[in-house]
Design an enzyme around this catalytic site. Structure first.
Site, PDB file in Angstrom:
ATOM      1  N   SER A  61       0.850  -1.184   0.000  1.00  0.00           N
ATOM      2  CA  SER A  61       0.000   0.000   0.000  1.00  0.00           C
ATOM      3  C   SER A  61       0.887   1.235   0.000  1.00  0.00           C
ATOM      4  O   SER A  61       2.057   1.170   0.433  1.00  0.00           O
ATOM      5  CB  SER A  61      -0.888   0.017   1.244  1.00  0.00           C
ATOM      6  OG  SER A  61      -1.537   1.266   1.409  1.00  0.00           O
ATOM      7  N   TYR A 100      -2.318  -0.417  10.238  1.00  0.00           N
ATOM      8  CA  TYR A 100      -2.471  -0.901   8.863  1.00  0.00           C
ATOM      9  C   TYR A 100      -1.184  -0.675   8.083  1.00  0.00           C
ATOM     10  O   TYR A 100      -0.689  -1.572   7.391  1.00  0.00           O
ATOM     11  CB  TYR A 100      -3.628  -0.172   8.190  1.00  0.00           C
ATOM     12  CG  TYR A 100      -3.686  -0.346   6.695  1.00  0.00           C
ATOM     13  CD1 TYR A 100      -4.169  -1.518   6.116  1.00  0.00           C
ATOM     14  CD2 TYR A 100      -3.249   0.678   5.849  1.00  0.00           C
ATOM     15  CE1 TYR A 100      -4.212  -1.677   4.735  1.00  0.00           C
ATOM     16  CE2 TYR A 100      -3.291   0.528   4.472  1.00  0.00           C
ATOM     17  CZ  TYR A 100      -3.772  -0.644   3.920  1.00  0.00           C
ATOM     18  OH  TYR A 100      -3.799  -0.794   2.546  1.00  0.00           O
TER      19      TYR A 100
END
Length: 266
Positions: free
Chosen positions: A141, A154
């Protein structure tokens, strides 16, 4: 690795970017094993497939190691071999600071994003090493290289995926297996709903925002990266911009992202 005629397993194939990875691979002549915890989502993906005879669906929780370890044999029994793995499945955390994040949420994100990717890789790697050519794709990501307040855990899980992937790349040099790491920016998917996360409306007054990339375009760019045997794929203009800015001035870029996220955190 050219995907035509290859057998590729894709996690998170029941929705969003994973669904479009499945459909794009099928359109390019691959055989696909779509994996997801959501059976209804997999059925919807199958209903959209133009070549359903080349698709198998596998309902699976990637955090359950024993189930993951049994999956490669299922894929080989259905398709005859397996040539590729795309670790796409992932979830985000609630939009809160680490101080307010409970341990259940922490463990869930780490288990899905990191251990799920690790279990799938470990289970499939012996089969991939036995193929004349094969490929592993791990979806990290933009948050895996750039700190995002309210998504710090995350980001940590996706940073772990980044380093795992880069380590795999180094370890597999000289073998038949190529490795690609992917860093998507904003992609128009339903990851917040799939993660069970509620999100406040971000205040946009006085701010410019980049339009999220359609998931079908993100999928196209990822598969193009595979076919070019690229080490690193940045998906979206926001990911490319922030990669540049974070390398150039990491503290400034961190403060810039904090300002963008402030209204979500309250």
């Amino acid at each position: 690795m050219q995907v035509q005629g290859k057998v590729i397993a894709v996690t998170g194939g029941g929705s969003g970017m994973g669904r479009h990875l499945v459909l794009h691979l099928l359109s390019k002549g691959a055989r696909v094993a779509a994996v997801d915890i959501n059976e209804a989502g997999l059925q919807e993906t199958a209903s959209l497939a133009a070549n359903p005879e080349r698709l198998s669906t596998h309902v699976l929780n990637i955090t359950e190691r024993a189930s993951v370890e049994a999956l490669p044999a299922e894929v080989v029994a259905r398709h005859g071999a397996v040539d590729g793995l795309i670790n796409n499945a992932g979830i985000i955390q609630p939009f809160v600071r680490i101080n307010d994040l409970d341990y259940a949420a922490i463990e869930r994100v780490i288990n899905v994003n990191f251990y799920g990717t690790l279990y799938m890789t470990k289970a499939f790697l012996p089969h991939l090493l036995a193929r004349p050519e094969a490929h592993i794709v791990n979806i990290s990501s933009m948050g895996g290289f750039l700190p995002v307040p309210g998504q710090s855990l995350y980001g940590a899980s996706k940073a772990a995926v980044k380093l795992l992937t880069e380590g795999l790349y180094a370890e597999l040099l000289g073998t038949s297996v190529r490795v690609t790491e992917v860093f998507p920016g904003a992609v128009a998917t339903n990851i917040t709903a799939n993660s069970g996360v509620e999100i406040r409306q971000m205040e946009s007054q006085g701010r410019s925002s980049l339009k999220p990339l359609p998931p079908e375009e993100a999928a196209r760019r990822i598969i193009a990266g595979v076919e070019q045997n690229r080490f690193r794929v940045l998906v979206g203009s926001d990911a490319r911009l922030m990669d540049f800015l974070y390398r150039l001035a990491p503290a400034w870029a961190t403060r810039f992202i904090e300002r963008q996220m402030r209204s979500l955190l309250g």
